[in-house]
Design a protein around this motif. Structure first.
Motif, mmCIF file in Angstrom:
data_model
loop_
_atom_site.group_PDB
_atom_site.id
_atom_site.type_symbol
_atom_site.label_atom_id
_atom_site.label_comp_id
_atom_site.label_asym_id
_atom_site.label_seq_id
_atom_site.Cartn_x
_atom_site.Cartn_y
_atom_site.Cartn_z
ATOM 1 N N ILE A 110 0.828 -1.088 -0.107
ATOM 2 C CA ILE A 110 -0.040 -0.134 -0.090
ATOM 3 C C ILE A 110 0.981 1.405 -0.079
ATOM 4 O O ILE A 110 0.433 2.131 -0.883
ATOM 5 C CB ILE A 110 -0.743 -0.004 1.406
ATOM 6 C CG1 ILE A 110 -2.038 -1.064 1.077
ATOM 7 C CG2 ILE A 110 -1.602 1.326 1.445
ATOM 8 C CD1 ILE A 110 -3.044 -1.429 2.225
ATOM 9 N N LEU A 111 1.873 1.500 0.803
ATOM 10 C CA LEU A 111 2.801 2.521 1.052
ATOM 11 C C LEU A 111 3.699 2.460 -0.328
ATOM 12 O O LEU A 111 4.023 3.481 -0.714
ATOM 13 C CB LEU A 111 3.612 2.359 2.108
ATOM 14 C CG LEU A 111 2.957 2.633 3.239
ATOM 15 C CD1 LEU A 111 4.372 2.842 4.669
ATOM 16 C CD2 LEU A 111 2.351 4.117 3.286
ATOM 17 N N ALA A 112 3.943 1.229 -0.857
ATOM 18 C CA ALA A 112 4.943 1.238 -2.048
ATOM 19 C C ALA A 112 4.080 1.891 -3.154
ATOM 20 O O ALA A 112 4.618 2.783 -3.919
ATOM 21 C CB ALA A 112 5.351 -0.074 -2.392
ATOM 22 N N HIS A 113 2.963 1.647 -3.258
ATOM 23 C CA HIS A 113 2.078 2.197 -4.357
ATOM 24 C C HIS A 113 1.762 3.726 -4.211
ATOM 25 O O HIS A 113 2.014 4.487 -5.096
ATOM 26 C CB HIS A 113 0.596 1.452 -4.457
ATOM 27 C CG HIS A 113 -0.184 1.998 -5.339
ATOM 28 N ND1 HIS A 113 -0.904 3.146 -5.505
ATOM 29 C CD2 HIS A 113 -0.402 1.327 -6.784
ATOM 30 C CE1 HIS A 113 -1.531 3.306 -6.774
ATOM 31 N NE2 HIS A 113 -1.235 2.223 -7.532
ATOM 32 N N MET A 114 1.361 4.085 -2.852
ATOM 33 C CA MET A 114 1.301 5.416 -2.586
ATOM 34 C C MET A 114 2.396 6.234 -2.916
ATOM 35 O O MET A 114 2.417 7.203 -3.717
ATOM 36 C CB MET A 114 1.244 5.706 -0.999
ATOM 37 C CG MET A 114 1.387 6.996 -0.532
ATOM 38 S SD MET A 114 1.738 7.169 1.164
ATOM 39 C CE MET A 114 1.712 9.018 1.253
ATOM 40 N N LEU A 115 3.744 5.712 -2.514
ATOM 41 C CA LEU A 115 5.067 6.519 -2.967
ATOM 42 C C LEU A 115 5.084 6.490 -4.460
ATOM 43 O O LEU A 115 5.694 7.663 -4.994
ATOM 44 C CB LEU A 115 6.013 5.809 -2.585
ATOM 45 C CG LEU A 115 6.167 6.006 -0.658
ATOM 46 C CD1 LEU A 115 6.912 4.773 -0.234
ATOM 47 C CD2 LEU A 115 6.442 7.424 -0.337
ATOM 48 N N ALA A 116 5.226 5.389 -4.922
ATOM 49 C CA ALA A 116 5.234 5.347 -6.712
ATOM 50 C C ALA A 116 4.155 6.373 -7.157
ATOM 51 O O ALA A 116 4.484 7.002 -8.270
ATOM 52 C CB ALA A 116 5.098 4.027 -7.182
ATOM 53 N N ASN A 117 3.051 6.362 -6.825
ATOM 54 C CA ASN A 117 1.959 7.212 -7.507
ATOM 55 C C ASN A 117 2.444 8.897 -7.168
ATOM 56 O O ASN A 117 2.247 9.403 -8.134
ATOM 57 C CB ASN A 117 0.505 6.942 -6.702
ATOM 58 C CG ASN A 117 -0.647 7.282 -7.600
ATOM 59 O OD1 ASN A 117 -0.594 7.464 -8.598
ATOM 60 N ND2 ASN A 117 -1.762 7.445 -6.790
ATOM 61 N N LEU A 118 3.053 9.359 -6.080
ATOM 62 C CA LEU A 118 3.282 10.326 -5.944
ATOM 63 C C LEU A 118 4.559 10.765 -7.013
ATOM 64 O O LEU A 118 4.516 11.848 -7.522
ATOM 65 C CB LEU A 118 3.655 10.668 -4.485
ATOM 66 C CG LEU A 118 2.737 10.519 -3.268
ATOM 67 C CD1 LEU A 118 3.193 10.530 -2.111
ATOM 68 C CD2 LEU A 118 1.938 11.887 -3.476
ATOM 69 N N ALA A 119 5.269 9.809 -7.073
ATOM 70 C CA ALA A 119 6.526 10.033 -8.065
ATOM 71 C C ALA A 119 5.868 10.079 -9.375
ATOM 72 O O ALA A 119 6.257 10.987 -10.285
ATOM 73 C CB ALA A 119 7.510 9.201 -7.813
ATOM 74 N N ALA A 120 4.871 9.386 -9.607
ATOM 75 C CA ALA A 120 4.273 9.282 -10.942
ATOM 76 C C ALA A 120 3.755 10.720 -11.323
ATOM 77 O O ALA A 120 3.938 11.025 -12.494
ATOM 78 C CB ALA A 120 3.460 8.027 -11.514
ATOM 79 N N VAL A 121 2.902 10.934 -10.499
ATOM 80 C CA VAL A 121 2.202 12.424 -10.938
ATOM 81 C C VAL A 121 3.386 13.481 -11.175
ATOM 82 O O VAL A 121 3.053 14.406 -11.927
ATOM 83 C CB VAL A 121 1.442 12.629 -9.366
ATOM 84 C CG1 VAL A 121 0.940 14.350 -9.570
ATOM 85 C CG2 VAL A 121 0.458 11.876 -9.266
ATOM 86 N N SER A 122 4.527 13.366 -10.450
ATOM 87 C CA SER A 122 5.667 14.407 -10.954
ATOM 88 C C SER A 122 6.134 13.974 -12.361
ATOM 89 O O SER A 122 7.020 14.955 -12.695
ATOM 90 C CB SER A 122 6.640 14.557 -9.938
ATOM 91 O OG SER A 122 7.462 13.498 -9.876
ATOM 92 N N GLY A 123 5.720 13.082 -12.971
ATOM 93 C CA GLY A 123 6.150 12.879 -14.454
ATOM 94 C C GLY A 123 7.110 11.623 -14.556
ATOM 95 O O GLY A 123 7.842 11.569 -15.693
ATOM 96 N N ASP A 124 7.655 10.890 -13.456
ATOM 97 C CA ASP A 124 8.655 10.042 -13.423
ATOM 98 C C ASP A 124 8.149 8.891 -14.071
ATOM 99 O O ASP A 124 7.365 8.069 -13.615
ATOM 100 C CB ASP A 124 9.086 9.792 -11.911
ATOM 101 C CG ASP A 124 10.312 8.896 -11.949
ATOM 102 O OD1 ASP A 124 10.322 7.991 -12.464
ATOM 103 O OD2 ASP A 124 11.474 9.188 -11.161
ATOM 104 N N GLU A 125 8.901 8.640 -15.289
ATOM 105 C CA GLU A 125 8.268 7.396 -15.918
ATOM 106 C C GLU A 125 8.631 6.093 -15.492
ATOM 107 O O GLU A 125 7.931 5.316 -15.466
ATOM 108 C CB GLU A 125 8.917 7.371 -17.611
ATOM 109 C CG GLU A 125 8.345 8.694 -18.339
ATOM 110 C CD GLU A 125 9.134 8.595 -19.511
ATOM 111 O OE1 GLU A 125 9.577 7.694 -20.053
ATOM 112 O OE2 GLU A 125 9.051 9.638 -20.173
ATOM 113 N N ASN A 126 9.826 5.931 -14.625
ATOM 114 C CA ASN A 126 9.868 4.707 -13.958
ATOM 115 C C ASN A 126 9.064 4.563 -12.851
ATOM 116 O O ASN A 126 8.451 3.402 -12.603
ATOM 117 C CB ASN A 126 11.357 4.672 -13.149
ATOM 118 C CG ASN A 126 12.460 4.801 -14.337
ATOM 119 O OD1 ASN A 126 12.321 4.330 -15.318
ATOM 120 N ND2 ASN A 126 13.501 5.232 -14.061
#
Length: 181
Positions: A110-126
């Motif tokens: 759950i936290l892994a997804h939250m963190l990845a989602n926050l990074a994805a919103v900033s445009g990080d393709e990885n």
């Protein structure tokens, strides 16, 4: 690159955090100076301790991989978290990877997804592909919880350390007292 290394070193030795970080990159990559992971980690640490998010993420990575320092997942989590709490996309992904793998922290998709989602919103393709991979491991309820956590977090706030200790908002029950007039 060697000329850049010279100027970065002068500024780094005077305590300039960005120069310390960039000198760390020079040592990490071996361009402008001989590759030396211990020197890279030294300069990343000096900049990281001054709050430079790039350096914090890089120092977290050095601890994660054991480059120039003894591999230490707890230290990797510490430095990734500091970068992530500043909204640093790669720091968010790094911390998310630690939660997804249960390295230095309890496994928490759950936290892994939250963190990845926050990074994805900033445009990080990885982050987008990592988030999508983590989403496959979550139930719809867990996915909704991760999305809610991401939507409610703001840069500068402490990040949760576990999805199990997230305070839930309880609605107050209104009492139905009989009022006599």
């Amino acid at each position: 690159y060697s000329q850049a290394a010279k100027w970065y070193r002068q500024a780094a030795e005077q305590g300039h955090a960005k120069a310390q970080y960039l000198l760390g990159i020079i040592y990490e990559d071996g361009e402008g100076a001989l590759q030396d992971y211990a020197q890279a980690a030294k300069w990343f640490r000096q900049a990281a301790e001054q709050g430079d998010a790039d350096a914090q993420k890089s120092l977290g990575y050095m601890y994660y991989k054991g480059k120039g320092v003894l591999q230490d997942y707890n230290q990797a989590v510490r430095w990734y978290r500091k970068a992530a709490e500043q909204g640093h996309a790669a720091g968010l992904v790094g911390l998310g990877v630690m939660y997804a793998g249960g390295e230095g922290v309890s496994k928490d998709f759950i936290l892994a997804h939250m963190l990845a989602n926050l990074a994805a919103v900033s445009g990080d393709e990885n982050a987008v592909s990592f988030r999508d991979d983590v989403a496959k491991k979550l139930s719809s309820t867990q996915l909704a919880q991760a999305q809610k956590l991401a939507a409610s977090w703001q840069v500068g706030q402490p990040l949760p350390t576990s999805s199990n200790n997230i305070p839930t908002q309880k609605t107050k029950k209104q009492s139905s007292k009989n009022i006599k007039i």
